[in-house]
Design an enzyme around this catalytic site. Sequence first.
Site, short mmCIF file in Angstrom:
data_model
loop_
_atom_site.label_atom_id
_atom_site.label_comp_id
_atom_site.label_asym_id
_atom_site.label_seq_id
_atom_site.Cartn_x
_atom_site.Cartn_y
_atom_site.Cartn_z
CG HIS A 74 -73.00 26.17 -49.12
ND1 HIS A 74 -73.13 25.37 -48.01
CD2 HIS A 74 -74.14 26.89 -49.18
CE1 HIS A 74 -74.30 25.60 -47.44
NE2 HIS A 74 -74.93 26.53 -48.13
CG HIS A 95 -78.80 28.55 -50.48
ND1 HIS A 95 -79.50 27.48 -49.99
CD2 HIS A 95 -77.74 28.72 -49.64
CE1 HIS A 95 -78.90 27.03 -48.88
NE2 HIS A 95 -77.83 27.76 -48.65
CG LEU A 96 -78.26 28.80 -58.12
CD1 LEU A 96 -78.04 27.94 -59.36
CD2 LEU A 96 -77.91 30.26 -58.41
NE ARG A 97 -83.11 31.15 -51.51
CZ ARG A 97 -82.65 30.67 -50.36
NH1 ARG A 97 -82.58 29.38 -50.13
NH2 ARG A 97 -82.23 31.50 -49.43
CG ASN A 102 -82.14 25.16 -48.76
OD1 ASN A 102 -81.58 25.38 -49.83
ND2 ASN A 102 -82.17 26.05 -47.78
CE LYS A 127 -76.32 21.42 -46.13
NZ LYS A 127 -75.96 22.78 -46.49
CG HIS A 167 -76.75 23.60 -41.59
ND1 HIS A 167 -76.97 24.77 -42.27
CD2 HIS A 167 -76.84 23.91 -40.27
CE1 HIS A 167 -77.19 25.75 -41.40
NE2 HIS A 167 -77.12 25.25 -40.19
CG HIS A 226 -72.48 27.08 -43.69
ND1 HIS A 226 -72.62 26.18 -42.67
CD2 HIS A 226 -73.60 26.99 -44.43
CE1 HIS A 226 -73.78 25.58 -42.79
NE2 HIS A 226 -74.40 26.05 -43.85
CG LEU A 239 -79.42 30.45 -39.22
CD1 LEU A 239 -80.73 29.68 -39.25
CD2 LEU A 239 -78.87 30.50 -37.79
CG ASP A 289 -74.69 29.68 -46.86
OD1 ASP A 289 -75.61 29.23 -47.57
OD2 ASP A 289 -74.75 29.76 -45.63
CG HIS A 336 -84.15 34.71 -47.65
ND1 HIS A 336 -85.03 33.65 -47.63
CD2 HIS A 336 -83.01 34.26 -47.10
CE1 HIS A 336 -84.44 32.60 -47.07
NE2 HIS A 336 -83.20 32.94 -46.76
CB ALA A 364 -81.09 32.55 -41.70
C1 NCD Z 1 -79.71 29.41 -46.09
C2 NCD Z 1 -80.99 29.60 -46.89
O1 NCD Z 1 -81.55 30.70 -46.83
O2 NCD Z 1 -81.40 28.69 -47.61
N1 NCD Z 1 -79.60 30.45 -45.13
C3 NCD Z 1 -78.47 30.90 -44.57
O3 NCD Z 1 -78.52 31.75 -43.69
N2 NCD Z 1 -77.30 30.48 -44.98
C4 NCD Z 1 -79.73 28.06 -45.48
C5 NCD Z 1 -78.41 27.64 -44.93
O4 NCD Z 1 -77.45 27.39 -45.67
O5 NCD Z 1 -78.31 27.53 -43.70
ZN ZN Z 2 -76.48 27.46 -47.22
#
Ligand code: NCD
Ligand code: ZN
Length: 349
Positions: A13, A15-17, A41, A99, A136, A174, A218, A246, A250, A262
């Site tokens: 899991h 997030h690479l953006r 996302n 997802k 989620h 998560h 989150l 996760d 940011h 988050a």
């Molecule tokens: C994630 C995000 O920033 O994309 N944030 C997080 O707190 N984990 C989104 C997510 O997985 O809930």
């Molecule tokens: Zn996530």
Amino acid sequence: MQKLTIRRPDDWHLHLRDGAMLEGVIGDTSRHFARAIIMPNLVPPVVTTADARAYRERIMAALPQGDVFQPLMTLYLTEHTNPDDVEEGKSSGLITAVKLYPAGATTNSHGGVRDMDKAMPVLERMAKIGLPLCVHGEVTDADVDIFDREAVFIETVLDPLRRRLPELKVTMEHVTTSDGVDYIKSASNLAGTITTHHLIINRNAILVGGIRPHYYCLPVAKRESHRLALRAAATSGDGRFFLGTDSAPHVDPLKECGCGCAGIYTSINTMSCLAHVFEQEGALDRLEAFASLNGPAWYGLEPNAEQMTLIRRIESLSFPDKIETGAGPVTVFDPMFPLHWDVEAHSGK
Ligand code: NCD
Ligand code: ZN
């Protein structure tokens, strides 16, 4: 133990953006991890197989030269997702999972699902073709306390869905509560990912001595008893629990403000943090199951052939407080204890 060799790990899991942020963070994952489930996302989200194919190409283009890394793509489920497109994504080998974000549950989730009935045709097709659903697991009802959202999701969304469609393979992502751990243990066709940070912090980290935005994510970290339940599950060797960091970058200005985003950034020091946690629990011999074996087994993939060696240094390691990306600075997760386990090498490089 001073040295530990495990199969090269994967992150189930991540997030690479996109754009400059993607370029700034991907090396911290590909340095250690062979594969990762890539969260969809983005803004706008990765909804169709064509979106996922294009995103995969951008990820591969951003990969540092020489790194061997395979992004496992996911689709962001909406009420309008086309079952045929999902099936094509799976049969072409591009899509590993779909997802589910309940609408409004987290960062960039406003296009998520409001009415599960509308998603049923896609979910039925996924059950038929053996494509897992990543969830989620939080409800978003305004009258549900944020610390109860996972437990209420299990009761009001996940359990009814699994009864309706027992053939659907579900990854509860998560997991942050003992309720989640207990539910996964009691169910079939269900597994859970656990993040690095939820093994280390409880909600005090966010709120004691001032509000600390870099510990806010989150699902939000819960009370200590839940953290202990997560540690027990992760270090048990039970094949239903495995690593999903996760890691969610940011830039600092978006975390350190009146309404902070988050997400916690852990890709860079996750393996050191995990080795520390597993050592504390007397379970270093089970780190490999959690980080490298249970995930592939669940997704029907082979574990990585390469190995990773971790070495316990006498001196504590130094990680940067922040990484600098083209999108701005991103604060690195501080576990609040010194780290000694260093990734010495892995044979994938
Ligand atoms: C994630 C995000 O920033 O994309 N944030 C997080 O707190 N984990 C989104 C997510 O997985 O809930
Ligand atoms: Zn996530």
